[in-house]
Write a protein that holds these residues in place. Structure first.
Motif, PDB file in Angstrom:
ATOM      1  N   PHE A  61      91.737 -38.784  71.362  1.00  0.00           N
ATOM      2  CA  PHE A  61      91.770 -37.011  71.237  1.00  0.00           C
ATOM      3  C   PHE A  61      92.145 -37.126  72.821  1.00  0.00           C
ATOM      4  O   PHE A  61      92.427 -34.995  73.187  1.00  0.00           O
ATOM      5  N   SER A  84      89.969 -39.978  66.045  1.00  0.00           N
ATOM      6  CA  SER A  84      89.129 -39.119  66.655  1.00  0.00           C
ATOM      7  C   SER A  84      88.783 -38.058  64.472  1.00  0.00           C
ATOM      8  O   SER A  84      90.175 -38.261  63.975  1.00  0.00           O
ATOM      9  N   VAL A  85      87.097 -37.690  64.932  1.00  0.00           N
ATOM     10  CA  VAL A  85      87.594 -36.907  63.479  1.00  0.00           C
ATOM     11  C   VAL A  85      88.134 -35.192  64.324  1.00  0.00           C
ATOM     12  O   VAL A  85      89.016 -34.264  63.287  1.00  0.00           O
ATOM     13  N   LEU A 109      82.314 -42.484  61.207  1.00  0.00           N
ATOM     14  CA  LEU A 109      81.490 -41.661  62.745  1.00  0.00           C
ATOM     15  C   LEU A 109      80.563 -41.096  62.481  1.00  0.00           C
ATOM     16  O   LEU A 109      79.853 -40.326  63.428  1.00  0.00           O
ATOM     17  N   ARG A 269      83.213 -29.907  70.144  1.00  0.00           N
ATOM     18  CA  ARG A 269      83.479 -29.752  71.906  1.00  0.00           C
ATOM     19  C   ARG A 269      83.109 -29.154  72.659  1.00  0.00           C
ATOM     20  O   ARG A 269      82.398 -27.568  72.525  1.00  0.00           O
ATOM     21  N   MET A 330      86.217 -46.584  63.383  1.00  0.00           N
ATOM     22  CA  MET A 330      87.148 -45.691  64.070  1.00  0.00           C
ATOM     23  C   MET A 330      89.146 -46.061  63.958  1.00  0.00           C
ATOM     24  O   MET A 330      90.179 -46.252  63.522  1.00  0.00           O
TER      25      MET A 330
HETATM   26  O1  GLV Z   1      85.064 -36.355  69.257  1.00  0.00           O
HETATM   27  C1  GLV Z   1      85.441 -37.399  68.916  1.00  0.00           C
HETATM   28  C2  GLV Z   1      86.161 -37.325  67.587  1.00  0.00           C
HETATM   29  O2  GLV Z   1      86.511 -36.109  67.374  1.00  0.00           O
HETATM   30  O3  GLV Z   1      85.968 -38.658  66.546  1.00  0.00           O
END
Ligand code: GLV
Length: 356
Positions: A61, A84-85, A109, A269, A330
């Motif tokens: 990210f 990242s998500v 995650l 965030r 991930m």
């Molecule tokens: O903040 C971490 C994510 O977006 O994976």
């Protein structure tokens, strides 16, 4: 930096994904892997130079994907895969314009971030930063134990009469998993404010499911406006994905409405919260405490940052997903997404860039 066969499709990888995952890329003889080997944000100039002609990029990210980078990559680029998500760092319309696919890492995650969200709520309510500071600075011997010294609001309601309303700003998978963890703490009321684009029927169905899942403990689950969310939450979890639409939703005006004993957690965030306003809220005791894993402008959060001056601000350096198990999952998913993208197959987890 391995480099074999100039004519092979190139994949740029912006972090070493470790001995279990890197071989998924480096052992293939049909691609060339260009790796940023340092454990820090990849150098922008390095990325702009090396991305030229790439078919795929694997990022985290902290790499900004914008028109400049995509132009530097050129027309071969088929996929951006982020480990990242969240995708606040990616200018999605620029991908859509160029028909570049986007892979991300949801689900794997969820548990890790939900765990840390609860941890932050506990840390903030029970003054972890302030009290650990007493021990770290050698002041424990001078500290006189007193019945109500260093107390804070309790998260669990068992044994105490008060009920707790938990609020969520952003009500996706991680919020649901956080709520599930809070049910055994005695939470009975949940309010949330979420994506205005989700359909009413989707929300109704989802809420009915959550209510029945947490029967008989969860008594109410309501979508509310931001004002109500601020005013009624005893513990507020910010788990929104960020981006321009949520920037500084939590500002001075919002924080002034919160309860004096409320706790704010941000594991979404940093941009959702105005840091100066939060520092003021803590300093002037509009709220009890904060537990935050993300800060606007991170990682540039040095000693002089206003939030670091607040003892009731418990700050972690964006480690929500940092468990061995989750990071392995991930990294694997990010590589699988990338490989599927460059071979034009279905990705295990793709965001529809045209629909965002
Ligand atoms: O903040 C971490 C994510 O977006 O994976």
């Amino acid at each position: 930096m391995p480099s074999s066969g100039a004519s092979k499709p190139k994949v740029v990888v912006c972090r070493d994904l470790g001995p279990d995952v890197m071989p998924l890329l480096t052992k293939r003889d049909d691609i060339e892997v260009v790796l940023w080997t340092e454990d820090r944000v990849s150098d922008r100039q390095w990325l702009l130079e090396n991305v030229k002609g790439a078919v795929g990029i694997v990022i985290v990210f902290s790499e900004l994907v914008d028109a400049e980078l995509l132009d530097a990559a050129g027309p071969n680029l088929k996929v951006v895969s982020t480990m990242s998500v969240g995708y606040e760092h990616i200018h999605v319309p620029e991908l859509a314009k160029r028909n570049i696919r986007l892979g991300y890492t949801p689900d794997v995650l969820t548990d890790a971030v939900a765990d840390i969200s609860v941890m932050l709520a506990l840390m903030a309510g029970r003054n972890a930063n302030e009290t650990m500071g007493i021990v770290r600075e050698g002041l424990w011997p001078k500290f006189i134990w007193a019945p109500f010294a260093l107390c804070g609001p309790q998260l669990s309601t068992s044994g105490v009469s008060a009920s707790r309303t938990v609020g969520f700003l952003g009500f996706g998978r991680i919020s649901h998993a956080t709520l599930a963890r809070l049910i055994p703490f005695g939470v009975t009321d949940c309010i949330y404010s979420s994506n205005p684009n989700s359909s009413t029927s989707y929300k109704k169905e989802r809420d009915e499911k959550l209510l029945s899942q947490h029967q008989p403990q969860l008594k109410s689950l309501r979508a509310v406006d931001l004002d109500t969310l601020g005013r009624e939450s005893d513990v507020l979890f910010i788990l929104a994905p960020g981006g321009p639409k949520t920037r500084h939703l939590v500002n001075e005006d919002f924080l002034r409405k919160m309860k004096k004993h409320s706790v704010l957690v941000n594991a979404g965030r940093g941009t959702v919260v105005d840091s100066d306003a939060l520092a003021k809220a803590l300093r002037e005791k509009w709220i009890w405490g904060a537990g935050i894993d993300v800060v606007e402008g991170e990682p540039n959060v040095g000693k002089d940052h206003p939030l670091l001056k607040e003892p009731r601000c418990n700050i972690l350096p964006h480690i929500g997903s940092a468990s061995f198990e989750t990071r392995l999952a991930m990294a694997t998913l990010a590589v699988d997404n990338c490989l599927a993208g460059i071979t034009e197959q279905e990705m295990p987890a793709e965001l529809d860039v045209k629909a965002l």
